[in-house]
Design a protein around this motif. Structure first.
Motif, PDB file in Angstrom:
ATOM      1  N   GLN A 369     -40.554   2.024 -78.015  1.00  0.00           N
ATOM      2  CA  GLN A 369     -41.949   2.338 -77.801  1.00  0.00           C
ATOM      3  C   GLN A 369     -42.386   3.612 -78.486  1.00  0.00           C
ATOM      4  OE1 GLN A 369     -43.767  -0.138 -77.225  1.00  0.00           O
ATOM      5  NE2 GLN A 369     -44.846   0.583 -75.448  1.00  0.00           N
ATOM      6  N   PRO A 371     -44.553   5.333 -81.355  1.00  0.00           N
ATOM      7  CA  PRO A 371     -45.618   4.867 -82.219  1.00  0.00           C
ATOM      8  C   PRO A 371     -45.175   4.789 -83.657  1.00  0.00           C
ATOM      9  CG  PRO A 371     -46.069   7.042 -81.365  1.00  0.00           C
ATOM     10  CD  PRO A 371     -44.792   6.581 -80.751  1.00  0.00           C
ATOM     11  N   GLN A 372     -45.903   4.069 -84.424  1.00  0.00           N
ATOM     12  CA  GLN A 372     -45.462   3.794 -85.778  1.00  0.00           C
ATOM     13  C   GLN A 372     -45.853   4.876 -86.754  1.00  0.00           C
ATOM     14  OE1 GLN A 372     -47.386   0.696 -87.614  1.00  0.00           O
ATOM     15  NE2 GLN A 372     -45.966   0.443 -89.242  1.00  0.00           N
ATOM     16  N   ASN A 391     -49.211  -5.260 -87.956  1.00  0.00           N
ATOM     17  CA  ASN A 391     -49.180  -4.526 -86.696  1.00  0.00           C
ATOM     18  C   ASN A 391     -50.185  -5.132 -85.732  1.00  0.00           C
ATOM     19  OD1 ASN A 391     -47.390  -2.704 -87.850  1.00  0.00           O
ATOM     20  ND2 ASN A 391     -49.030  -1.363 -88.547  1.00  0.00           N
ATOM     21  N   LYS A 393     -51.184  -6.001 -81.194  1.00  0.00           N
ATOM     22  CA  LYS A 393     -50.954  -5.898 -79.765  1.00  0.00           C
ATOM     23  C   LYS A 393     -50.769  -7.295 -79.175  1.00  0.00           C
ATOM     24  CE  LYS A 393     -51.463  -1.406 -79.134  1.00  0.00           C
ATOM     25  NZ  LYS A 393     -50.371  -0.564 -78.612  1.00  0.00           N
ATOM     26  N   ASN A 411     -51.061  -4.705 -73.912  1.00  0.00           N
ATOM     27  CA  ASN A 411     -50.976  -3.527 -74.778  1.00  0.00           C
ATOM     28  C   ASN A 411     -49.565  -3.325 -75.310  1.00  0.00           C
ATOM     29  OD1 ASN A 411     -52.548  -1.532 -75.991  1.00  0.00           O
ATOM     30  ND2 ASN A 411     -51.659   0.040 -74.677  1.00  0.00           N
ATOM     31  N   ASP A 413     -46.718  -3.627 -78.226  1.00  0.00           N
ATOM     32  CA  ASP A 413     -46.727  -3.553 -79.691  1.00  0.00           C
ATOM     33  C   ASP A 413     -46.028  -4.753 -80.328  1.00  0.00           C
ATOM     34  OD1 ASP A 413     -48.121  -1.232 -79.891  1.00  0.00           O
ATOM     35  OD2 ASP A 413     -46.388   0.070 -80.201  1.00  0.00           O
ATOM     36  N   HIS A 415     -44.805  -5.671 -84.248  1.00  0.00           N
ATOM     37  CA  HIS A 415     -44.657  -5.181 -85.618  1.00  0.00           C
ATOM     38  C   HIS A 415     -43.935  -6.246 -86.424  1.00  0.00           C
ATOM     39  CE1 HIS A 415     -45.843  -1.095 -84.582  1.00  0.00           C
ATOM     40  NE2 HIS A 415     -45.048  -1.180 -83.543  1.00  0.00           N
ATOM     41  N   PRO A 796     -50.935  -1.048 -83.042  1.00  0.00           N
ATOM     42  CA  PRO A 796     -50.144  -0.095 -82.287  1.00  0.00           C
ATOM     43  C   PRO A 796     -50.528   1.321 -82.648  1.00  0.00           C
ATOM     44  CG  PRO A 796     -48.885  -0.972 -84.105  1.00  0.00           C
ATOM     45  CD  PRO A 796     -50.172  -1.732 -84.080  1.00  0.00           C
ATOM     46  N   SER A 797     -50.247   2.230 -81.730  1.00  0.00           N
ATOM     47  CA  SER A 797     -50.563   3.616 -82.002  1.00  0.00           C
ATOM     48  C   SER A 797     -49.786   4.085 -83.217  1.00  0.00           C
ATOM     49  CB  SER A 797     -50.207   4.480 -80.790  1.00  0.00           C
ATOM     50  OG  SER A 797     -48.879   4.232 -80.395  1.00  0.00           O
TER      51      SER A 797
END
Length: 1112
Positions: A369, A371-372, A391, A393, A411, A413, A415, A796-797
């Motif tokens: 978890q 962020p990217q 990317n 959700k 929510n 992620d 990828h 994703p964030s």
């Protein structure tokens, strides 16, 4: 930053062959063979072993080696173990058959080594190499043999001594000819009795590392890490090294480590299960190097690689491997990016190549978890083509088996990383509970849609991206045969975002059969037909999967399941694209090399598959004549034509429709399922689907399905009151002279409020209160700042890491939630090389300062509010001040005295602190109304700042200790926003959004010089060489002005247009000079503040109980 790679137990066991490698079949070693023995110890290393035949390693010739206790052979003299254990790559370069904290003291094992040219040993080495590279003609002229025999793990005091008696035996053989070199790692049966060792830094147990690391290259200011390859770095894969192989013999691992190429090439086993044999393109994923200060920054893994269970991301780096936050299939992932610290990786037996900074392995490796990473620059160094990242959700509500309680998540992620030239897609979904994770393994097509998007195209055929452009919706209905469980999957692809990543949102709802925890799932290669008509693509198929349950009493049971898969893809067709009309209406997607894996520890679900799109081929010569493919069927336009044998076919209504296939009627879900949308919502039927919409005054809540009452903000409420109780639709007559508050689309006060009748404008804070000294007359808009951060988009964030800054001088400027850089070549901006340096999308960055000594960028954020910094060697930002701030705007840095200064326009004061945010002291808290820009002259000990108080704008100065305060400029000023001091010319320059001028002066002399007039709305300014560079709110650009001839000579406008704020120059080298605080903090116990010809020692505020001495 590469994450560790390790083959999962399933892959390793599949590679296992029946012949184990007994210890006596290690190459001959020991004192009787003339070996040298390493001194006993915990961190011993040999003298340089000079080689008669140079070793080729990553394309370079190595003429001497160093053998170390800790399971490595170094190509340069190794550092002390505390400098490299737990990290990879290592800066000195190494070959690591088992890098760990090993100990041979008190007779706990031996390490033997020699170079050998005898024919019998050369033949043994040659046989192993030919086993892995059967088509290679290689005759070694010399081999280096290093044997770690019965070595023990390091045991610290107070540790678990269960491994006290465990011993490891392994051997590394390096064989070289004049043109190439190979490495052979040999692991006897039962030779590895421990897989990890305890950290001396109290970080718990750290798994061993098996791999290769090229030495870094040192520059004047930078250290450039070399490439590295990871074979294994987790306990499962280490534990299975002795019973797996890449060279056809259990316990034998062979690698070509140097030739004309500068990459590491693993051997390939030809007789392993085909389903586990990855394609060649997956075996080398190379990421660009990035500058790093070894040993100073903790980097988590950030890419996708091919074999491991760890997670990463990418501080920021430039890679061509993925930077998946949780997505890491293949290690590096900076991609990415990490991609992926957050980056736990998909395991199969390929291993990656990566160029990135060192990774450090904490006790609990790579937490998920993260962020990217951002702004990944893609390039093709391996010949595999540029990767594409996806990317998004995921949310879902899924019942598993007969459980009456659904598993819900949102929510989460997603990828994905696609090797474009080969159509291979890796997808990872994070934070999937174990109660659901294993049961989702059969549904590889959740990520399979991405495979279709980027499938390799045969001539005349189009993949999903070529047809849709990356913008479409997909609705899928999965029916499991047997108990008839159904799952509906809805996915929306929203095209390419500003970072070049495709964005996707996924919703899943329904029931699926349970797959027992710990099971593995195998899916055979399959084909699927895609039928295209105007703006719609449909497909359906039946798929089988095999589940192997965990062993019970030594027996693992298996069973086969199946499901029907029906999907409809809707998109806006480009009617002018003739190539689409020329493409076949029916195409076949071929999918193979399918891998599915769930990691219960990290709760990550992974899918990988290779995809190609082309003509229909099922072995029937007449298949192309089937009415489904010739278009002569009579199926309804809302039906799918399913081809049978010969000319037979059947018609099935698409999802959301009902009928016999010849005629399909839309299902009105709204009337058939009353209450489908819940309370406070209306259900609108759509062709093939339905849509829930909240009634007026309500909006969707956090779950995306429940309508909740809209809570009006203070601004919206005040506006409604001003307009009358009828709201915006039934307004009462507005009185002349009445003020109507202006709100943005999110209900926040617009920072600049204007009176509709009088034309006066003023700034307000986040509560709508007028800020003193900002009211401006008609025609003048004050430079108000919004404290509301822009909303973060889909996906994703983004990992808030700073990318390493290349050598040279750069401009750094703030653009709301990010800091960008533009390299300078002489006085010219290298605009094509500009990119984001740091991305923090939920912040409003205003002021920017640069520390030329430590290569750090500092910034102010008014949304927090806070003051933060980040290393330009790469890494995560650190907030150094977050309390007792109102609206910090300008920031300046004294690189000699090691202090920062900032203005606060809400608290109306100027403060100073040490670079880490400690020892704060207020310099001024009176005589200020709207202080903004601030700069320092460190050599002379002067401080300068602007105050754009609308009633009395001014530019002031003082010594750095706050003494000798005076007004420098007060006449003919409007809105002095930006200020810069040029250390080379000693000129003080400013930009004024009121007078629309850029001016300069020598602070020690009278007189001002107008450089340019008629500029639009300048905000920040900096200098370098003959140029001044300023940011402009109206032009959304950085403008360069030649101050010698007073002419604008260039401008740079970022790709994404929005307001630009502070700007500074990141010098390649610090300007010359010193002040009285340079050495030993000027002898001060706390703050050392320079003055002309001296310094003042000052105590921070609130120093009760602190032993501080003040003095001049």
């Amino acid at each position: 930053m590469g994450g560790g790679l390790g083959c999962p137990p399933c892959a390793l066991l599949a590679l296992a062959l029946p012949l184990a490698l007994p210890a006596e079949l290690l190459l001959p070693h020991g004192a009787e063979r003339g070996d040298a023995a390493l001194e006993p110890g915990d961190d011993a290393r040999s003298a340089a072993l000079e080689l008669s035949t140079a070793l080729r390693f990553y394309g370079a010739a190595v003429r001497s080696l160093y053998v170390a206790t800790n399971g490595i052979i170094a190509v340069n003299e190794p550092k002390n173990e505390e400098k490299y254990l737990g990290q990879f790559p290592v800066s000195f370069g190494a070959i690591a058959p088992f890098m760990a904290d090993l100990d041979t003291t008190d007779g706990r094992g031996s390490v033997y080594y020699r170079e050998d040219t005898s024919s019998d040993v050369l033949q043994l080495a040659s046989d192993y190499i030919k086993g892995g590279f059967p088509e290679t003609a290689f005759d070694p002229s010399a081999v280096v043999i290093v044997t770690w025999k019965l070595v023990a793990p390091y045991q610290g005091s107070g540790e678990d001594f269960t491994s006290e008696e465990k011993r490891n035996t392994f051997q590394a053989v390096l064989a070289s000819s004049d043109s190439s070199s190979y490495a052979i790692f040999l692991y006897p049966e039962d030779g590895l009795q421990f897989c990890s060792t305890y950290s001396k830094n109290n970080d718990g147990k750290i798994p061993a590392m098996v791999g290769f690391s090229q030495a870094s290259t040192n520059y004047y200011f930078w250290e450039n890490p070399g490439s590295y390859n990871v074979v294994a770095n987790d306990e499962d894969s280490i534990r299975n090294l002795h019973k797996s192989s890449n060279a056809g013999r259990q316990g034998v691992w062979v690698f070509e480590i140097g030739s004309s190429s500068d990459t590491i090439v693993p051997a390939k086993v030809s007789n392993v299960l085909a389903s586990l044999e990855p394609s060649e393109e997956d075996q080398e994923l190379t990421s660009k190097p990035f500058m790093s200060d070894y040993g100073s920054t903790e980097i988590r893994p950030q890419y996708i690689t091919s074999s491991t269970d760890s997670t990463e991301e990418d501080q920021h780096v430039t890679y061509s491997v993925p930077q998946l936050a949780v997505e890491d299939f293949i290690t590096s992932y900076q991609d990415v990016t990490g991609t992926p610290s957050t980056e736990s990786f998909y395991r199969h037996r390929d291993f990656p190549t990566a160029k990135a900074p060192p990774r450090q392995f904490p006790a609990q490796q790579f937490p998920p978890q993260e962020p990217q990473v951002i702004d990944v620059e893609e390039f093709d160094e391996t010949g595999i083509g540029s990767p594409q990242r996806v990317n998004g959700k995921v949310k879902g509500r899924i019942f598993v088996g007969n459980n009456p309680v659904p598993v819900t998540f949102e929510n989460t992620d997603l990828h994905s990383y696609v090797v474009m030239n080969h159509g291979r897609a890796y997808t990872a979904i994070s934070t999937i509970p174990e109660a659901l994770g294993y049961s989702l393994l059969p549904l590889a097509s959740i990520g399979g849609i991405i495979g279709w998007m980027f499938a390799v195209e045969q001539q005349g055929y189009k993949n999903g991206f070529s047809i849709t452009g990356g913008e479409f919706t997909r609705q899928t209905e999965v029916t499991f045969l047997g108990n008839n469980e159904k799952l509906v999957i809805k996915q929306k692809f929203s095209g390419i975002d500003e970072h070049g990543h495709l964005t996707i949102s996924t919703e899943m709802e329904g029931r699926i059969p349970e797959v027992p925890p710990g099971s593995s799932v195998h899916i055979e290669p399959y084909t699927e037909l895609y039928h295209a008509s105007s703006s719609v693509i449909t497909s359906s198929s039946t798929r089988e999967y095999t589940v192997t349950e965990p062993e019970r009493d030594g027996v693992a049971s298996t069973y086969t399941g199946a499901y029907q898969w029906r999907q409809t893809i809707s998109f806006d067709e480009c009617i002018h694209d003739e190539s689409l009309h020329a493409a076949s209406a029916t195409q076949q997607l071929s999918v193979d090399s399918i891998f599915v894996l769930y990691n219960r520890d990290e709760q990550i679900l992974r899918y990988a598959m290779s995809n190609s799109i082309g003509p229909i081929s099922d072995g029937s010569a007449d298949i192309s004549r089937n009415p489904c493919y010739t278009g002569t069927h009579n199926c309804d336009t809302n039906a799918v034509c399913r081809a049978g044998s010969g000319n037979r076919f059947s018609c099935e209504c698409s999802i959301g429709f009902r009928g016999d296939g010849n005629i399909c009627y839309d299902i009105d879900e709204c009337s058939e399922q009353l209450g489908l949308c819940g309370s406070n919502a209306v259900c609108n039927n759509q062709p093939g689907t339905y849509r829930c919409e909240c009634v007026e005054g309500y909006q969707f809540g956090a779950d995306g399905r429940t309508c909740v009452g809209v809570v009006k903000t203070k601004c919206q409420h005040e506006k409604e009151v001003a307009l009358g109780s009828g709201g915006t639709f039934f307004q009462r007559e507005i009185r002349v002279g009445q003020f109507i508050p202006q709100c943005d689309e999110h209900g926040n006060y617009v920072p600049t409020q204007c009176h509709g009748s009088t034309g006066y404008c003023w700034c307000v804070d986040r509560d709508g209160n007028e800020i003193d000294g900002t009211r401006s007359g008609p025609g003048v808009r004050p430079p108000c700042l919004s404290t509301a951060a822009p909303p973060v988009g889909i996906g994703p964030s983004v990992r808030p890491d700073a990318i390493p800054l290349p050598p040279g001088t750069h401009l750094l400027f703030a653009q709301s939630g990010k800091i960008e850089h533009v390299p300078l070549e002489g006085n010219n901006m290298k605009k094509n090389d500009a990119k984001a340096l740091l991305h923090i999308p939920d912040k409003v960055i205003i002021g920017v300062a640069y520390d030329c000594m430590d290569k750090m960028v500092y910034w102010t954020d008014i949304s927090g509010p806070s003051i933060s910094r980040a290393s330009l060697h790469g890494g995560e930002p650190t907030t150094i001040i977050r309390t007792d701030l109102g609206s910090p705007e300008g920031i300046a840095l004294d690189h000699l005295g090691r202090n920062i200064f900032w203005t606060d326009s809400q608290l109306d004061r100027i403060e100073v602190a040490r670079l880490d945010g400690r020892q704060r002291r207020i310099l001024f808290d009176s005589g200020l109304v709207n202080p903004r820009a601030i700069v320092v002259d460190p050599v002379r000990g002067n401080l300068y700042w602007t105050d754009w108080n609308r009633e009395a704008p001014k530019i002031e100065t003082s010594y750095m200790d706050g003494t000798n305060r005076r007004i420098l400029v007060k006449d003919d000023l409007g809105l002095p926003n930006g200020l810069t001091f040029d250390p080379y010319s000693s000129m003080l320059c400013w930009v004024d959004a009121g007078t629309k001028r850029l001016e300069c002066m020598n602070p020690n002399q009278l007189g001002r010089r107008k450089i340019v007039e008629g500029i639009q709305y300048p905000f920040g300014v900096t200098s370098y060489g003959k140029n001044l560079y300023y940011t402009d709110w109206r032009r959304d650009a950085v403008i360069a002005v030649d101050r010698m001839i007073s002419v604008e000579n260039d401008n740079f406008q970022p790709h994404k247009r929005s307001r630009l704020y502070g700007i500074t120059t990141a010098f390649a080298q610090c300007p010359g000079g010193h002040n009285y605080c340079t050495v030993n903090n000027g002898g001060c116990t706390h703050l050392c503040l320079a003055t002309p010809g001296g310094r003042s020692c000052r105590c921070p505020d609130n120093t009760v109980g602190v032993d501080c001495i003040e003095g001049n």
